[in-house]
Design an enzyme around this catalytic site. Structure first.
Site, short mmCIF file in Angstrom:
data_model
loop_
_atom_site.label_atom_id
_atom_site.label_comp_id
_atom_site.label_asym_id
_atom_site.label_seq_id
_atom_site.Cartn_x
_atom_site.Cartn_y
_atom_site.Cartn_z
N TRP A 1 0.85 -1.19 0.00
CA TRP A 1 0.00 0.00 0.00
C TRP A 1 0.89 1.24 0.00
O TRP A 1 1.78 1.36 0.85
CB TRP A 1 -0.89 -0.06 1.24
CG TRP A 1 -1.87 1.06 1.38
CD1 TRP A 1 -2.72 1.53 0.43
CD2 TRP A 1 -2.14 1.82 2.56
NE1 TRP A 1 -3.50 2.55 0.94
CE2 TRP A 1 -3.15 2.75 2.25
CE3 TRP A 1 -1.61 1.81 3.86
CZ2 TRP A 1 -3.66 3.65 3.19
CZ3 TRP A 1 -2.11 2.70 4.78
CH2 TRP A 1 -3.12 3.61 4.46
N ASP B 1 -0.53 -5.51 9.26
CA ASP B 1 -1.56 -4.56 8.85
C ASP B 1 -2.80 -5.37 8.50
O ASP B 1 -2.83 -6.08 7.49
CB ASP B 1 -1.08 -3.74 7.65
CG ASP B 1 -2.09 -2.68 7.23
OD1 ASP B 1 -3.19 -2.62 7.81
OD2 ASP B 1 -1.77 -1.90 6.31
N ALA C 1 -6.34 -4.82 7.59
CA ALA C 1 -7.36 -3.84 7.18
C ALA C 1 -8.63 -4.47 6.64
O ALA C 1 -9.63 -3.77 6.50
CB ALA C 1 -6.77 -2.91 6.12
N LYS D 1 -13.49 -1.13 6.63
CA LYS D 1 -14.08 -2.01 5.62
C LYS D 1 -15.09 -2.97 6.20
O LYS D 1 -16.23 -3.04 5.76
CB LYS D 1 -12.97 -2.78 4.90
CG LYS D 1 -12.24 -1.99 3.83
CD LYS D 1 -11.27 -1.01 4.43
CE LYS D 1 -10.49 -0.24 3.36
NZ LYS D 1 -9.56 0.73 3.96
#
Length: 395
Positions: A128, A209, A211, A244
């Site tokens: 990212w 991470d 997400a 999300k």
């Protein structure tokens, strides 16, 4: 004068793409760039459980005063339970609420800089874009490890292990817990176990991470790699987002969890996390965190949320399979079959920047320059349009 000394900052490519899409007058344009979930109508809806929790909160909330520096303990506990499910003793966990997953990543990097300023941060290639951007801004050392084989659309695991063999004691390796962004290609659990063994042998620290928990193979399956790392490695950092899986993007709801090697270190770690919150924003936002806490602590709301999250996940899996089938038919090849095996919102199609630009200019199809597409930006009508356009640009 001070402000006239400022230099223009490079434009964020994804935000730039969003503006270009908005300015495009074509009614047939398709946005596959921005990383938010969309339903078949193009709307990013408020989840039913979130609506119900907001209604309850409106009826019972009596104050808007500050929370604690670390956020509400009930939120931190609920997130630790959802992510780790008790695989690590609670007395080894320190955690703070943060403004979104990006805030959690920033605070984790600040913590690393505070504790081990000489550490190198290892990033997957690709990753990212905000990961290296924040690291550069903080003036920290970073390097890359191989991750994605563009020719096959799969993880280059041999290359990954070969590169990570170069990590030094105290280095930090950033890993995507599930639904790798931007590729959609994930490690198997067996491969995760090999990574854990390598990091332990090198005395390196994993930084996960997370997400997209719930967007890949399911809420529990998506947490399995993080739980494996957490249970095998003595020190772990986990930055998680609720944007999300709860659909609360604008509420900026995240959490940073730091796992200490032993219980006696937890208090100092917790104190440093609270200190960093105080320096950067003082008290974290609470509205989204409170909604998440209400949903996770109410069996009825939990069940409703899980059911809708599963609908979202299944919709993306269906779109993936439909796109892979449509691309196979349009190109008369299996070149894009990997799209069906990827997980999460994103996949890289393996197109050149020139082909991506042709898709935008000639077909009104917007994607990131590296050909990352947001699968959730598609629907039943646009899947064949994209497939035909891709077939045309690759000749």
């Amino acid at each position: 004068m001070m402000l006239n000394a400022l230099k223009p900052q490079p434009a964020d490519k994804i935000l730039q793409l969003i503006q270009m899409f908005k300015d495009d007058p074509r009614a047939t344009k398709i946005d596959l760039g921005v990383g938010v979930y969309k339903d078949a109508t193009g709307l990013t809806p408020v989840m039913r459980a979130v609506k119900a929790a907001e209604k309850q909160l409106w009826e019972v909330e009596t104050t808007k005063t500050y929370t604690g520096l670390a956020g509400e303990p009930a939120y931190n506990a609920a997130m630790a339970q959802m992510i780790l499910d008790g695989c690590v003793a609670a007395d080894r966990l320190a955690s703070v609420a943060t403004p979104g997953g990006t805030g959690a990543i920033r605070q984790a990097l600040e913590l690393i800089k505070l504790a081990a300023p000489a550490a190198t941060i290892w990033l997957s290639n690709p990753t990212w874009p905000n990961h290296p951007s924040i690291i550069r801004y903080l003036g920290m050392a970073m390097t890359e490890y191989r991750y994605f084989d563009a020719s096959t659309g799969t993880v280059d695991f041999a290359g990954m292990l070969a590169d990570l063999a170069g990590v030094k004691p105290g280095d930090v390796v950033l890993l995507h817990g599930c639904c790798h962004n931007p590729t959609g290609a994930n490690l198997t659990l067996d491969q995760w176990a090999q990574v854990a063994d390598l990091l332990n042998a090198k005395a390196a620290i994993p930084f996960i991470d997370l997400a997209y928990q719930g967007f890949g193979d399911g809420l529990e399956a998506d947490a399995a790699p993080t739980r494996l790392i957490a249970s095998r490695c003595p020190e772990v950092l986990i930055a998680a987002s609720c944007s999300k899986n709860f659909g609360i993007y604008r509420e900026r709801t995240g959490v940073l969890i730091a796992i200490s090697p032993e219980a006696g270190m937890r208090a100092t770690t917790q104190g440093n996390l609270a200190f960093l919150n105080r320096q950067n924003f003082s008290f974290p936002p609470d509205h989204g965190a409170r909604l998440v806490t209400m949903i996770l602590n109410d069996p009825r709301l939990t069940a409703e949320w899980k059911a809708e999250l599963e609908e979202v996940r299944q919709n993306m899996l269906t779109l993936r399979q439909n796109l892979a089938d449509a691309l196979r038919a349009a190109t008369n090849s299996d070149r894009f079959d990997f799209v069906a095996s990827h997980r999460g919102m994103f996949s890289r199609l393996g197109l050149t920047p020139e082909q991506v630009e042709t898709l935008r200019a000639d077909h009104g199809i917007y994607m990131v320059g590296d050909s990352r597409i947001n699968i959730a930006g598609l629907n039943a009508k646009t899947v064949p349009i994209l497939a035909r356009a891709v077939a045309q640009v690759i000749g």
